[in-house]
Design a protein around this motif. Structure first.
Motif, PDB file in Angstrom:
ATOM      1  N   ALA A  96       0.828  -1.208   0.000  1.00 14.18           N
ATOM      2  CA  ALA A  96       0.000   0.000   0.000  1.00 14.18           C
ATOM      3  C   ALA A  96       0.858   1.252   0.000  1.00 14.18           C
ATOM      4  O   ALA A  96       1.934   1.288   0.614  1.00 14.18           O
ATOM      5  N   PHE A  97       0.350   2.283  -0.664  1.00 12.65           N
ATOM      6  CA  PHE A  97       0.956   3.611  -0.659  1.00 12.65           C
ATOM      7  C   PHE A  97       0.168   4.531   0.265  1.00 12.65           C
ATOM      8  O   PHE A  97       0.111   5.739   0.036  1.00 12.65           O
ATOM      9  N   LYS A 101      -4.055  -1.122   8.007  1.00 14.01           N
ATOM     10  CA  LYS A 101      -3.760  -2.375   8.697  1.00 14.01           C
ATOM     11  C   LYS A 101      -3.967  -3.588   7.791  1.00 14.01           C
ATOM     12  O   LYS A 101      -3.686  -4.720   8.183  1.00 14.01           O
ATOM     13  N   LEU A 102      -4.443  -3.337   6.565  1.00 14.50           N
ATOM     14  CA  LEU A 102      -4.758  -4.431   5.649  1.00 14.50           C
ATOM     15  C   LEU A 102      -3.577  -4.805   4.748  1.00 14.50           C
ATOM     16  O   LEU A 102      -3.650  -5.802   4.020  1.00 14.50           O
ATOM     17  N   ALA A 103      -2.513  -4.004   4.770  1.00 12.43           N
ATOM     18  CA  ALA A 103      -1.353  -4.282   3.922  1.00 12.43           C
ATOM     19  C   ALA A 103      -0.162  -3.486   4.436  1.00 12.43           C
ATOM     20  O   ALA A 103      -0.324  -2.423   5.035  1.00 12.43           O
ATOM     21  N   PRO A 104       1.052  -3.974   4.197  1.00 15.78           N
ATOM     22  CA  PRO A 104       2.241  -3.226   4.619  1.00 15.78           C
ATOM     23  C   PRO A 104       2.545  -2.081   3.658  1.00 15.78           C
ATOM     24  O   PRO A 104       2.131  -2.080   2.501  1.00 15.78           O
ATOM     25  N   TRP A 105       3.304  -1.103   4.172  1.00 14.62           N
ATOM     26  CA  TRP A 105       3.802  -0.036   3.305  1.00 14.62           C
ATOM     27  C   TRP A 105       4.612  -0.652   2.161  1.00 14.62           C
ATOM     28  O   TRP A 105       5.339  -1.618   2.344  1.00 14.62           O
ATOM     29  N   SER A 106       4.517  -0.047   0.982  1.00 14.84           N
ATOM     30  CA  SER A 106       5.212  -0.566  -0.193  1.00 14.84           C
ATOM     31  C   SER A 106       6.715  -0.318  -0.116  1.00 14.84           C
ATOM     32  O   SER A 106       7.165   0.766   0.253  1.00 14.84           O
ATOM     33  N   LYS A 107       7.485  -1.341  -0.512  1.00 17.40           N
ATOM     34  CA  LYS A 107       8.938  -1.164  -0.575  1.00 17.40           C
ATOM     35  C   LYS A 107       9.326  -0.190  -1.682  1.00 17.40           C
ATOM     36  O   LYS A 107      10.415   0.390  -1.660  1.00 17.40           O
ATOM     37  N   TYR A 108       8.440   0.010  -2.654  1.00 21.77           N
ATOM     38  CA  TYR A 108       8.746   0.951  -3.732  1.00 21.77           C
ATOM     39  C   TYR A 108       8.638   2.399  -3.267  1.00 21.77           C
ATOM     40  O   TYR A 108       9.078   3.316  -3.953  1.00 21.77           O
ATOM     41  N   GLY A 111      11.779   1.731   0.346  1.00 23.06           N
ATOM     42  CA  GLY A 111      12.945   0.865   0.236  1.00 23.06           C
ATOM     43  C   GLY A 111      12.839  -0.429   1.010  1.00 23.06           C
ATOM     44  O   GLY A 111      13.586  -1.379   0.747  1.00 23.06           O
ATOM     45  N   LYS A 112      11.917  -0.507   1.937  1.00 21.03           N
ATOM     46  CA  LYS A 112      11.724  -1.722   2.727  1.00 21.03           C
ATOM     47  C   LYS A 112      10.237  -1.894   2.996  1.00 21.03           C
ATOM     48  O   LYS A 112       9.583  -0.988   3.522  1.00 21.03           O
ATOM     49  N   GLU A 113       9.710  -3.052   2.629  1.00 24.65           N
ATOM     50  CA  GLU A 113       8.275  -3.280   2.814  1.00 24.65           C
ATOM     51  C   GLU A 113       7.916  -3.224   4.301  1.00 24.65           C
ATOM     52  O   GLU A 113       8.605  -3.814   5.142  1.00 24.65           O
ATOM     53  N   GLY A 114       6.847  -2.507   4.607  1.00 25.18           N
ATOM     54  CA  GLY A 114       6.395  -2.354   5.981  1.00 25.18           C
ATOM     55  C   GLY A 114       6.933  -1.122   6.676  1.00 25.18           C
ATOM     56  O   GLY A 114       6.463  -0.759   7.760  1.00 25.18           O
ATOM     57  N   LYS A 115       7.920  -0.461   6.074  1.00 27.83           N
ATOM     58  CA  LYS A 115       8.510   0.735   6.670  1.00 27.83           C
ATOM     59  C   LYS A 115       7.735   1.973   6.247  1.00 27.83           C
ATOM     60  O   LYS A 115       7.505   2.200   5.058  1.00 27.83           O
ATOM     61  N   ALA A 116       7.335   2.793   7.195  1.00 29.44           N
ATOM     62  CA  ALA A 116       6.588   4.020   6.908  1.00 29.44           C
ATOM     63  C   ALA A 116       7.537   5.105   6.411  1.00 29.44           C
ATOM     64  O   ALA A 116       8.739   5.083   6.709  1.00 29.44           O
ATOM     65  N   PRO A 117       7.019   6.061   5.642  1.00 26.54           N
ATOM     66  CA  PRO A 117       7.884   7.157   5.175  1.00 26.54           C
ATOM     67  C   PRO A 117       8.360   8.032   6.330  1.00 26.54           C
ATOM     68  O   PRO A 117       7.651   8.214   7.328  1.00 26.54           O
TER      69      PRO A 117
END
Length: 519
Positions: A96-97, A101-108, A111-117
């Protein structure tokens, strides 16, 4: 002597009057030709792909400041080209961009899936606001069924559905996919759609061509157990198409129940079926098709009125030997019903394809011109955004001087057309050498998205059907009682009046209010 002078003056007066009439008639004739050449109502969209950082962010390690600057550069580029819609990918591989709670932050994004900006912001809310400020519709683009881009699951967040619901996943062709047959998968994906529709001010929900995956030689999409459980009495093809149809229908119903003005659009692969397989199909030789390989049936979606628009992806040149843009355009026009049809064009191929027709800067302009000859087709969308950002300047110059010389409004989707009984009310008019300013009061019973401002040239009457007279399209702040309109003096070109209209959330335009600037 006086009689001769009077006769001479009369002759000059008649000559001047005839000349003026000739000029007015010539202008009106040119104006009519311009309206044919430059429609006021036309969809002009661009896909902004985030998967593997195709368009935005440019890299997954970009700072938030650079992300924002690059996104604004895309918007500003296409605003200058008079586009009116952005189709932004907000979910591509179970990610997700936006915070959810339904999906992790996008690695795109980070840089790392699940990491918030960091610093924290909600990219989706910010992107919508920036798009609306520049008068774009915002279409939220999701890939519902694709779960990963590869088999390297070690890089997935623990919050990814691959770990939470491994029984939902099917391994195929280098990726993992959600199993479209499972009722719990459909329910989960519908919840994801609902959350975005409910929480964000989007204009449309958009799916692309990835339903069941494109076929990979030597591999089998292993949904045998699901077919045995749910597909009794059906062929596997009909069963798979029914799974997709059920999901499309449920998404459609849910969106309209939540926000009736939010559109639901799908961009299918450009070939429904080849004529060699089905006499209703197109005169093409596509290696894969919607119906037979992706198990997607756009004709059924139109028949059942489940969608507001289709954007078939016709990413071929006009005269391609196996899948001609021209032939497919005609086929989609002839087979459209109950929905708006826009055509997807492949600007990513310009000067970058083995088909050398794409080296001709007129390929895209010619595709637009032929598209406009079909009344059942109301515009185009282009894949992808980076194709015209500081690239392919010959093509963009042709578009800005010809096909996209003037702004256009996106069409009102067929089911939402209505007559707006409200008209703008203007107050606090102030005119000075630098600008004209006035306030427009918010109507009580309508949701207003934009305010349009029109002005004519050469002192002729204002014509709000003429796109060359559009001088402003102002986003209306929904939490404000009034909108403050400021028009720079150079845009008015010495006009003494302007016309103001409302555009509602469905895209309908009101009657005009004429504002006399001489007051």
């Amino acid at each position: 002597m006086r009689t001769q002078l009077n006769n001479m003056l009369m002759k000059n007066y008649k000559y001047s009057a005839l000349l003026l009439c000739f000029l007015i008639i010539s202008f009106l004739k040119i104006n009519a030709q311009e309206l044919v050449k430059h429609p006021k109502t036309e969809f002009r969209g661009v896909w902004i792909a985030t998967v593997v950082n195709i368009d935005w962010p440019k890299t997954s390690k970009d700072s938030v400041a650079k992300q924002k600057a690059d996104y604004i550069e895309i918007l500003d580029t296409y605003q200058k080209l008079n586009y009116n819609a952005v189709i932004v990918q907000i979910r591509s591989v179970g990610d997700a961009f936006y915070p959810t709670k339904l999906a992790p932050w996008s690695k795109y994004l980070t840089g790392k899936e699940g990491k918030a900006p960091t610093p924290y912001y909600d990219p989706l809310e910010w992107m919508i606001n920036e798009a609306h400020r520049r008068s774009f519709e915002f279409h939220a683009w999701m890939n519902p069924y694709r779960a990963t881009m590869d088999y390297n699951t070690a890089n997935l967040s623990p919050e990814h559905d691959f770990f939470k619901y491994p029984e939902w996943m099917i391994k195929y062709g280098g990726k993992y996919y959600y199993n479209p047959a499972l009722p719990e998968v459909q329910k989960h994906l519908l919840t994801i759609v609902d959350e975005v529709v409910q929480n964000y001010d989007i204009d449309a929900m958009h799916f692309d061509d990835y339903f069941y995956p494109y076929k990979v030689a030597g591999e089998k999409f292993n949904d045998t157990a699901s077919f045995e459980k749910y597909g009794k009495g059906m062929s596997i093809g009909d069963w798979r198409r029914n799974n997709v149809n059920t999901f499309v229908k449920d998404v459609s119903v849910s969106i309209k129940n939540l926000k009736p003005w939010v559109q639901f659009g799908i961009s299918p692969f450009g070939v429904w079926r080849n004529k060699s397989v089905d006499p209703r199909g197109s005169d093409t030789e596509a290696g894969q098709t919607n119906y037979d390989d992706l198990y997607a049936d756009p004709l059924a979606w139109m028949d059942n009125k489940w969608i507001d628009y289709l954007v078939p992806q016709l990413y071929w040149s006009m005269d391609h030997p196996k899948a001609s843009y021209s032939k497919l355009l005609k086929w989609w026009s002839e087979n459209s019903k109950n929905t708006a049809i826009y055509i997807g064009n492949g600007t990513y191929k310009v000067n970058a394809d083995s088909d050398k027709r794409w080296n001709n800067p007129l390929e895209i302009p010619n595709q637009i011109d032929i598209t406009r000859t079909y009344k059942n087709v109301q515009g185009n969308a282009y894949f992808s955004a980076k194709g015209f950002v500081n690239k392919n300047q010959k093509v963009t110059k042709l578009l800005s001087e010809n096909q996209y010389k003037y702004p256009a409004l996106p069409p009102v989707v067929p089911a939402a057309v209505k007559i707006m009984v409200i008209v703008p009310t203007v107050s606090n008019l102030m005119v000075d050498p630098i600008s004209t300013r006035f306030s427009v009061k918010s109507p009580m019973y309508s949701k207003i998205r934009y305010i349009m401002v029109y002005a004519s040239s050469f002192g002729l009457p204002i014509d709000i059907t003429n796109p060359s007279q559009i001088i402003e399209k102002v986003a209306y702040e929904s939490n404000s009682d009034t909108a403050e309109i400021v028009i720079p003096a150079y845009k008015l070109n010495s006009n003494t009046s302007v016309a103001i209209t409302f555009i509602d959330y469905f895209g309908n335009e009101s009657e005009a209010t004429i504002v006399d600037l001489k007051q």
